[in-house]
Write an enzyme that holds these catalytic residues in place. Structure first.
Site, PDB file in Angstrom:
ATOM      1  N   CYS A   1      14.610  -1.025 -44.593  1.00 31.67           N
ATOM      2  CA  CYS A   1      13.720  -1.951 -44.615  1.00 31.67           C
ATOM      3  C   CYS A   1      14.945  -3.283 -44.474  1.00 31.67           C
ATOM      4  CB  CYS A   1      13.165  -2.116 -46.061  1.00 31.67           C
ATOM      5  SG  CYS A   1      12.114  -3.723 -45.983  1.00 31.67           S
TER       6      CYS A   1
ATOM      7  N   CYS B   1      12.916  -5.669 -38.276  1.00 30.13           N
ATOM      8  CA  CYS B   1      12.150  -5.166 -39.306  1.00 30.13           C
ATOM      9  C   CYS B   1      11.906  -3.655 -38.535  1.00 30.13           C
ATOM     10  CB  CYS B   1      10.885  -5.882 -39.392  1.00 30.13           C
ATOM     11  SG  CYS B   1       9.549  -5.188 -40.369  1.00 30.13           S
TER      12      CYS B   1
END
Length: 264
Positions: free
Chosen positions: A75, A189
């Protein structure tokens, strides 16, 4: 090192599955656990303090329970905010995820790079430092598009995201000065590669998309080089929050090799 010790791959949601897929290609024999913090989603709209506390706390408890040989924070938001803190807390190797600005800088011909990320990611000094180190002679345009996280989760659930979300992401970069010269876009992302096809339809085939999944997998393989691996049970996934909230994602998890999804 116990040969059955797993590699733990952690994300706020399902975006880290893009990283897991690359790890599996390089280390098909390695036992894996995928952890999704659905109860904390979305990280990109939380404060830095909230993200740091949540990620370090969760990974501390998961490490105690599962005894991983290595943890991957799949992440960008969690990594740019909490990576240092997690490394201070845990006594296992930690591989983070950072925006792929370095490879993008080597690929661009126009010298103009777009970066799509969450609100929290694009404002981090970590990103400023990557730009200064690897793209100081380029133009880096950033745009926050947290809506793409929800769109990616919708797609994995078998739903059809609103096309306007992808149009807005492209427009958010193109309306900026020099935006019409973008030829390389960093997907900062891990959710965003899941909707690369939809983004490509908006940006056009002349734009190259770059993300860090393969580089992360290479780093994981390097740090575990020479390790013995043995599976005693099938790989499984764990999720925070109500398990029934993840029920409609069961087919998606199954496509990535997880028949078992448990509550953490």
């Amino acid at each position: 090192m116990d040969a059955t010790a797993p590699i733990l791959i952690f994300d706020s949601g399902v975006g880290g599955l893009t990283v897991l897929a690359e790890v599996r290609k390089l280390l098909p024999q390695a036992p894996l656990i995928y952890a999704a913090d659905f109860a904390g989603l979305p990280y990109g709209e939380k404060s830095e303090a909230e993200v740091a506390a949540r990620v370090s706390g969760l990974l501390g408890r998961m490490s105690e329970r599962y005894r991983p040989r290595l943890v991957t924070i799949a992440c960008n938001t969690a990594s740019t905010i909490a990576l240092g803190m997690v490394r201070d807390v845990l006594e296992v190797p930690i591989v983070g995820t950072v925006p792929a600005i370095k490879p993008a800088a080597s690929l661009t011909s126009s010298g103009v790079i777009g970066l799509l990320g969450t609100s929290a990611t694009i404002r981090q000094k970590y990103v400023d430092d990557l730009e200064a180190e690897f793209a100081s002679d380029k133009v880096l345009l950033r745009h926050a598009c947290p809506e793409l996280v929800s769109a990616a989760e919708q797609k994995l659930r078998g739903e059809t995201p609103d096309p306007a979300v992808f149009r807005a992401a492209a427009d958010g970069l193109r309306i900026q000065a020099n935006g019409d010269a973008i030829d390389t876009v960093v997907l900062a992302c891990t959710h965003f590669p899941l909707v690369e096809e939809e983004l490509r339809a908006e940006f056009g085939t002349d734009v190259t998309f770059v993300h860090g999944a393969y580089g992360i997998a290479r780093r994981v393989a390097h740090l575990t080089q020479g390790n013995d691996f043995r599976r005693e049970r099938p790989d499984f996934a764990v999720v925070t929050g109500a398990l029934e909230d993840a029920a409609d994602l069961a087919p998606a998890f199954a496509r990535y090799g997880f028949e078992e999804v448990a509550a953490f």
